[in-house]
Scaffold this motif. Structure first.
Motif, PDB file in Angstrom:
ATOM      1  N   ALA A  27       6.376  -7.699  -4.480  1.00 36.12           N
ATOM      2  CA  ALA A  27       5.802  -6.627  -5.284  1.00 36.12           C
ATOM      3  C   ALA A  27       5.802  -7.010  -6.759  1.00 36.12           C
ATOM      4  O   ALA A  27       4.842  -6.722  -7.494  1.00 36.12           O
ATOM      5  CB  ALA A  27       6.580  -5.330  -5.076  1.00 36.12           C
ATOM      6  N   HIS A  28       6.879  -7.665  -7.192  1.00 32.22           N
ATOM      7  CA  HIS A  28       6.944  -8.141  -8.581  1.00 32.22           C
ATOM      8  C   HIS A  28       5.840  -9.153  -8.856  1.00 32.22           C
ATOM      9  O   HIS A  28       5.187  -9.107  -9.911  1.00 32.22           O
ATOM     10  CB  HIS A  28       8.313  -8.763  -8.847  1.00 32.22           C
ATOM     11  N   LEU A  29       5.607 -10.061  -7.906  1.00 33.28           N
ATOM     12  CA  LEU A  29       4.550 -11.060  -8.103  1.00 33.28           C
ATOM     13  C   LEU A  29       3.171 -10.406  -8.081  1.00 33.28           C
ATOM     14  O   LEU A  29       2.302 -10.766  -8.898  1.00 33.28           O
ATOM     15  CB  LEU A  29       4.633 -12.134  -7.014  1.00 33.28           C
ATOM     16  N   ALA A  67       4.078  -3.069   4.120  1.00 29.46           N
ATOM     17  CA  ALA A  67       5.492  -2.727   4.008  1.00 29.46           C
ATOM     18  C   ALA A  67       5.787  -2.023   2.694  1.00 29.46           C
ATOM     19  O   ALA A  67       6.604  -1.094   2.641  1.00 29.46           O
ATOM     20  CB  ALA A  67       6.348  -3.990   4.136  1.00 29.46           C
ATOM     21  N   ILE A  68       5.134  -2.447   1.624  1.00 27.25           N
ATOM     22  CA  ILE A  68       5.289  -1.784   0.325  1.00 27.25           C
ATOM     23  C   ILE A  68       4.837  -0.332   0.423  1.00 27.25           C
ATOM     24  O   ILE A  68       5.521   0.589  -0.058  1.00 27.25           O
ATOM     25  CB  ILE A  68       4.488  -2.535  -0.752  1.00 27.25           C
ATOM     26  N   HIS A  69       3.692  -0.114   1.046  1.00 27.54           N
ATOM     27  CA  HIS A  69       3.188   1.260   1.209  1.00 27.54           C
ATOM     28  C   HIS A  69       4.146   2.102   2.046  1.00 27.54           C
ATOM     29  O   HIS A  69       4.401   3.274   1.722  1.00 27.54           O
ATOM     30  CB  HIS A  69       1.802   1.232   1.867  1.00 27.54           C
ATOM     31  N   TYR A 111       6.073  -2.231  -6.710  1.00 31.70           N
ATOM     32  CA  TYR A 111       5.450  -1.765  -5.476  1.00 31.70           C
ATOM     33  C   TYR A 111       4.745  -0.427  -5.642  1.00 31.70           C
ATOM     34  O   TYR A 111       3.832  -0.110  -4.866  1.00 31.70           O
ATOM     35  CB  TYR A 111       6.398  -1.822  -4.278  1.00 31.70           C
ATOM     36  N   VAL A 112       5.085   0.352  -6.647  1.00 29.96           N
ATOM     37  CA  VAL A 112       4.297   1.556  -6.910  1.00 29.96           C
ATOM     38  C   VAL A 112       2.898   1.161  -7.388  1.00 29.96           C
ATOM     39  O   VAL A 112       1.896   1.734  -6.964  1.00 29.96           O
ATOM     40  CB  VAL A 112       4.992   2.475  -7.932  1.00 29.96           C
ATOM     41  N   HIS A 118      -3.820  -1.003  -4.567  1.00 31.10           N
ATOM     42  CA  HIS A 118      -4.285  -1.840  -3.462  1.00 31.10           C
ATOM     43  C   HIS A 118      -4.311  -1.137  -2.104  1.00 31.10           C
ATOM     44  O   HIS A 118      -4.364  -1.815  -1.069  1.00 31.10           O
ATOM     45  CB  HIS A 118      -3.440  -3.111  -3.386  1.00 31.10           C
ATOM     46  N   TYR A 119      -4.318   0.165  -2.109  1.00 36.35           N
ATOM     47  CA  TYR A 119      -4.537   0.894  -0.847  1.00 36.35           C
ATOM     48  C   TYR A 119      -5.855   0.480  -0.196  1.00 36.35           C
ATOM     49  O   TYR A 119      -5.903   0.265   1.029  1.00 36.35           O
ATOM     50  CB  TYR A 119      -4.492   2.400  -1.095  1.00 36.35           C
TER      51      TYR A 119
END
Length: 205
Positions: A27-29, A67-69, A111-112, A118-119
Motif C-alpha cells: 500500500a505504501h508503494l 486485500a487492501i479493500h 491503503y485508504v 483504485h476501486y
C-alpha cells in the motif's frame, strides 16, 4: 503422521501476519509510485522478499489491491457495528463514523488512498464483493440517519442523499488530512467537520 493442530494454527497465524505486513508495504508503494506503475518485482523488493515468495502469499497485484479493500471495509464495518449497539445520540454516532474514517486515513494513508483511487481497477468477483460491502456500509449509515429521524432528533430528509453527502465529506479527507494529521487528531477534526453538517440535519427547537 498428521501435523498437530497447534502447529497448524501457529503456521496460519504467521501466514496471516506476513500477509498483513505485505499489504502494508505494498500500500505504501502504491501510494508512492501509483498502482499501475508498481510491478510485482517492485512489490517484492518493497517487502524484502523474492518474487516467488511473494507469489506464495498473493497470486497477483490485483489480489493485493483486493486485500487492501477488504481490510479497510473490515475496519469501517467493525466501527459501525459497535455504534449500532451504543446508546449515543444520533449526532454523536455520525460524528464517530467520521472519526473512524479519519482514523483510518491517519493510520493507514497508503491503503485508504488505494481504496479510494483504485476501486475501478478491481475486476470480476473481487469488484462485486467490494461493491456489495460498500452497499452494506452505505445502508448502515442510512439506518443511523433514519433512526435519528424516527427518534425526533433529525429533520425528515432524503436519507440516501444525505448519507452520500456525509460520506463524501468524510472520505474526501484522504486528499488533505494526512498532512494535517500530525497536528490535528481525528477526534478534533471530525468535530469541526461534522458540526456544520449536523446543525443542518438536526431538528431546531
Amino acid at each position: 503422521m498428521k501435523t498437530p493442530v497447534r502447529k497448524q494454527r501457529g503456521q496460519s497465524e504467521a501466514h496471516d501476519e506476513k500477509r498483513m505486513e505485505i499489504v502494508e508495504s505494498c500500500a505504501h508503494l502504491f501510494d508512492k509510485v501509483g498502482y499501475h506503475k508498481a510491478s510485482m518485482q517492485m512489490l517484492a523488493d518493497e517487502v524484502g522478499l523474492g518474487k516467488p515468495t511473494l507469489y506464495h502469499y498473493f497470486r497477483s497485484k490485483a489480489e493485493i489491491l483486493y486485500a487492501i479493500h477488504e481490510l479497510h471495509m473490515d475496519a469501517l464495518m467493525r466501527g459501525l457495528e459497535d455504534l449500532t449497539r451504543s446508546d449515543l445520540h444520533p449526532s454523536e454516532r455520525l460524528r464517530n463514523v467520521c472519526t473512524d474514517i479519519l482514523r483510518q486515513i491517519a493510520e493507514h494513508p497508503g491503503y485508504v488512498r488505494a481504496f479510494m483511487d483504485h476501486y475501478p481497477d478491481l475486476e470480476g468477483d473481487m469488484r462485486k464483493k467490494i461493491r456489495l460491502r460498500r452497499a452494506d456500509y452505505l445502508k448502515a449509515v442510512c439506518d443511523l440517519i433514519e433512526e435519528g429521524i424516527k427518534s425526533g432528533y433529525f429533520a425528515p430528509c432524503n436519507i440516501e442523499v444525505i448519507a452520500y453527502g456525509f460520506l463524501g465529506m468524510c472520505n474526501w479527507a484522504y486528499k488533505w488530512y494526512p498532512r494535517l494529521q500530525p497536528l490535528r487528531p481525528p477526534e478534533e477534526v471530525s468535530q469541526e467537520l461534522c458540526s456544520t453538517f449536523l446543525r443542518g440535519l438536526e431538528v431546531r427547537a
